[in-house]
Design a protein around this motif. Structure first.
Motif, short mmCIF file in Angstrom:
data_model
loop_
_atom_site.label_atom_id
_atom_site.label_comp_id
_atom_site.label_asym_id
_atom_site.label_seq_id
_atom_site.Cartn_x
_atom_site.Cartn_y
_atom_site.Cartn_z
N ASP A 133 1.44 -1.10 -0.29
CA ASP A 133 0.13 0.02 0.02
C ASP A 133 0.95 1.24 0.17
N LEU A 134 2.82 1.56 0.95
CA LEU A 134 2.86 2.23 0.68
C LEU A 134 3.37 2.74 -0.47
N MET A 135 3.98 1.97 -1.47
CA MET A 135 4.61 1.31 -2.51
C MET A 135 3.24 2.46 -3.54
N GLU A 136 1.28 1.83 -3.47
CA GLU A 136 1.30 2.78 -4.26
C GLU A 136 0.65 4.11 -3.50
N MET A 137 0.49 4.66 -2.76
CA MET A 137 0.79 5.70 -2.28
C MET A 137 2.03 6.78 -2.80
N VAL A 138 3.11 6.01 -2.23
CA VAL A 138 4.23 7.27 -3.82
C VAL A 138 3.92 7.36 -5.50
N LYS A 139 3.38 5.86 -5.35
CA LYS A 139 3.96 6.49 -6.94
C LYS A 139 2.34 7.14 -7.64
N ALA A 140 1.42 7.25 -6.56
CA ALA A 140 0.20 8.10 -6.24
C ALA A 140 0.79 9.84 -6.24
N GLU A 141 1.59 10.08 -5.31
CA GLU A 141 2.26 11.18 -4.94
C GLU A 141 2.98 11.31 -6.41
N VAL A 142 3.97 10.92 -6.56
CA VAL A 142 4.88 11.16 -7.93
C VAL A 142 4.25 11.14 -8.86
N ASP A 143 3.39 10.46 -9.32
CA ASP A 143 2.12 10.61 -10.57
C ASP A 143 2.03 12.11 -10.37
N SER A 144 1.00 12.65 -9.22
CA SER A 144 0.14 13.56 -9.69
C SER A 144 0.91 15.29 -9.28
N ALA A 145 2.75 14.50 -8.59
CA ALA A 145 2.95 15.81 -9.06
C ALA A 145 3.60 16.59 -10.35
N PRO A 146 4.55 17.73 -11.12
CA PRO A 146 5.39 18.34 -11.71
C PRO A 146 6.35 16.91 -11.89
N LYS A 147 6.88 16.41 -12.82
CA LYS A 147 7.55 15.55 -13.15
C LYS A 147 9.12 16.03 -13.03
N GLY A 148 10.05 15.52 -12.36
CA GLY A 148 11.33 15.71 -12.23
C GLY A 148 12.03 15.34 -10.72
N GLY A 149 13.26 15.85 -10.41
CA GLY A 149 13.43 15.82 -8.88
C GLY A 149 14.47 14.72 -8.77
N LEU A 150 14.90 14.89 -7.39
CA LEU A 150 15.78 14.18 -6.95
C LEU A 150 15.41 12.81 -5.73
N VAL A 151 15.81 11.39 -6.60
CA VAL A 151 15.31 10.13 -5.68
C VAL A 151 16.46 10.08 -4.78
N TYR A 152 16.74 9.32 -3.54
CA TYR A 152 17.82 8.76 -3.17
C TYR A 152 16.74 7.54 -2.59
N GLY A 153 17.74 6.12 -2.69
CA GLY A 153 17.08 5.42 -1.83
C GLY A 153 18.30 4.32 -1.41
N ALA A 154 17.94 3.49 -0.63
CA ALA A 154 19.02 3.07 0.71
C ALA A 154 18.26 1.71 1.35
N TRP A 155 19.39 0.40 1.32
CA TRP A 155 18.64 -0.67 1.79
C TRP A 155 19.94 -1.49 2.60
N ILE A 156 19.66 -1.04 3.89
CA ILE A 156 21.28 -1.02 4.23
C ILE A 156 21.09 -2.02 5.52
N GLY A 157 22.28 -2.73 5.75
CA GLY A 157 21.88 -3.88 6.95
C GLY A 157 22.94 -4.56 7.14
N GLY A 158 22.81 -5.92 7.26
CA GLY A 158 23.82 -6.78 7.93
C GLY A 158 23.85 -8.01 6.81
N ILE A 159 24.51 -9.21 6.91
CA ILE A 159 24.94 -10.25 5.60
C ILE A 159 24.00 -11.06 6.75
N PRO A 160 22.57 -11.25 5.26
CA PRO A 160 21.87 -12.70 5.53
C PRO A 160 22.37 -13.79 5.64
N GLY A 161 21.52 -14.36 5.63
CA GLY A 161 21.97 -15.84 6.87
C GLY A 161 22.50 -16.96 5.48
N PRO A 162 22.26 -17.31 3.69
CA PRO A 162 22.14 -18.14 3.26
C PRO A 162 23.44 -18.49 2.48
#
Ligand SMILES: NC(=O)c1ccc[n+]([C@@H]2O[C@H](COP(=O)([O-])OP(=O)(O)OC[C@H]3O[C@@H](n4cnc5c(N)ncnc54)[C@H](O)[C@@H]3O)[C@@H](O)[C@H]2O)c1
Length: 335
Positions: A133-162
């Motif tokens: 649901d949260l990503m659907e809301m992000v998409k709705a906000e992005v789609d309805s805003a003027p196009k463009g801008g800065l985006v930062y994404g991060a996946w930061i943590g430890g080492i998974p088990g497998p």
């Protein structure tokens, strides 16, 4: 309604997620066959669903099962184990949901995408966040805003088990194995990328120390800069060296009149000068992903899922392009 009969290939960590989110709860499906080379895992899965058709691997399963005995397959195996697994499903005409990354071999992925299209087979890839649901809301906000801008994404943590996660050759690197969820999210929000540049770093994690495998040889962290249409530039960082407190993970999107802070699978903060809204996650996105796949199979409609194989392959190819940039130091122009 007749129950759809499910076969499981791989009974490890991620299949456990599909079990608790969906197979245990949905009333219109039934697990009828399971396969895993690890005896304990296949037996546990078989006991959970009272299943007698228990196989050592996909080959044994395919030797006994067909479209007549299984309606759909769920495939959750390590990235380098995709050896004839999906190809045989396509040959036999069995729809499947496969976990990302579906392969580390782009040519294999392209051949499969073509074969799937020729058969008009229903497939889904485990990009669960497309149903969040949260990503659907992000998409709705992005789609309805003027196009463009800065985006930062991060996946930061430890080492998974497998075991396979700690070697770049068996996991494809953290971007391709794990942060591919946010990479796919960026494609979902902004379309196909124009170019990608990436760097990767090692040296913080010491193989053989602090519980790390002596075989550890993947990157400790990486940074990817992706250009999209409308002058959108996204910076996506991945890191697995962190042992203590974790920093922000998710997406930070700066629009002209608002800031979106999507905290990975947890909550979304939308800030304007007038107000701050903090919205918690309300859905189980794996359950919704699995439901969309099952409903698409019942409808015979490959387009009814948000991430069919061919579309997911585009995300994977973007990940491979970033890996190539990490290796060569070059900007990769994609179109
Ligand atoms: N969509 C998501 O959010 C998500 C989350 C976690 C993992 N994954 C993905 O799911 C996949 C599996 O990850 P995991 O954490 O479950 O790994 P895992 O190592 O816990 O489980 C993989 C299982 O597959 C089995 N297997 C290997 N080859 C097989 C074969 N030929 N036939 C039958 N079984 C076979 C292994 O024995 C093992 O039990 C990976 O590609 C991973 O990236 C996706």
């Amino acid at each position: 309604m007749e129950k759809l009969r499910i076969g499981l290939i791989g009974c490890g960590g991620r299949m456990g997620g599909h079990m608790s989110s969906f197979f245990d709860r949905a009333e219109d499906v039934q697990v009828v066959a399971v396969a895993d080379p690890i005896e304990e895992r296949r037996n546990n899965a078989a006991a959970r669903y009272g299943v007698a058709r228990v196989y050592k691997d996909h080959n044994e399963l395919y030797a006994k099962e067909s479209k007549e005995t299984i309606d759909v397959l769920f495939i959750a195996i390590e990235p380098t184990a995709h050896v004839g697994v999906e190809e045989t499903a396509v040959e036999k005409g069995i729809p499947f949901l496969v976990e990302k990354p579906m392969t580390l071999d782009v040519e294999q992925g392209r051949k499969l995408a073509k074969a799937i299209e020729e058969k008009n087979l229903v497939t889904a890839v485990g990009f669960q966040d497309r149903y969040l649901d949260l990503m659907e809301m992000v998409k709705a906000e992005v789609d309805s805003a003027p196009k463009g801008g800065l985006v930062y994404g991060a996946w930061i943590g430890g080492i998974p088990g497998p075991w396979w996660w700690q070697k770049r050759s068996t996991c494809g690197g953290q971007l391709v194995e794990q942060n591919i969820h946010l990479l796919d999210g960026l494609r979902w929000l902004y379309g196909e990328a124009i170019s990608v540049y990436a760097t990767a770093s090692r040296g913080l994690v010491k193989p053989g120390e602090n519980g790390v495998s002596p075989l550890y040889d993947t990157d400790d962290h990486s940074t990817v800069v992706i250009r999209f249409d409308n002058n959108v530039t996204a910076t996506l960082v991945s890191a697995c060296y962190v042992r203590g407190t974790r920093p922000f993970c998710g997406l930070g999107i700066t629009l002209q009149d608002r800031v979106l802070e999507y905290h990975l699978r947890n909550n979304l903060v939308i800030r304007t000068t007038a107000e701050t809204r903090d919205i918690p996650r309300k859905v189980d996105q794996t359950a919704l992903l699995d439901r969309a796949f099952i409903d698409a199979v019942r409808a015979g409609d490959p387009k009814a899922v948000r991430s069919p194989y061919a579309d997911a392959l585009k995300t994977l190819e973007l990940g491979f392009a970033a890996n190539k940039s990490m290796e060569t130091g070059q900007v990769i122009i994609l179109r």
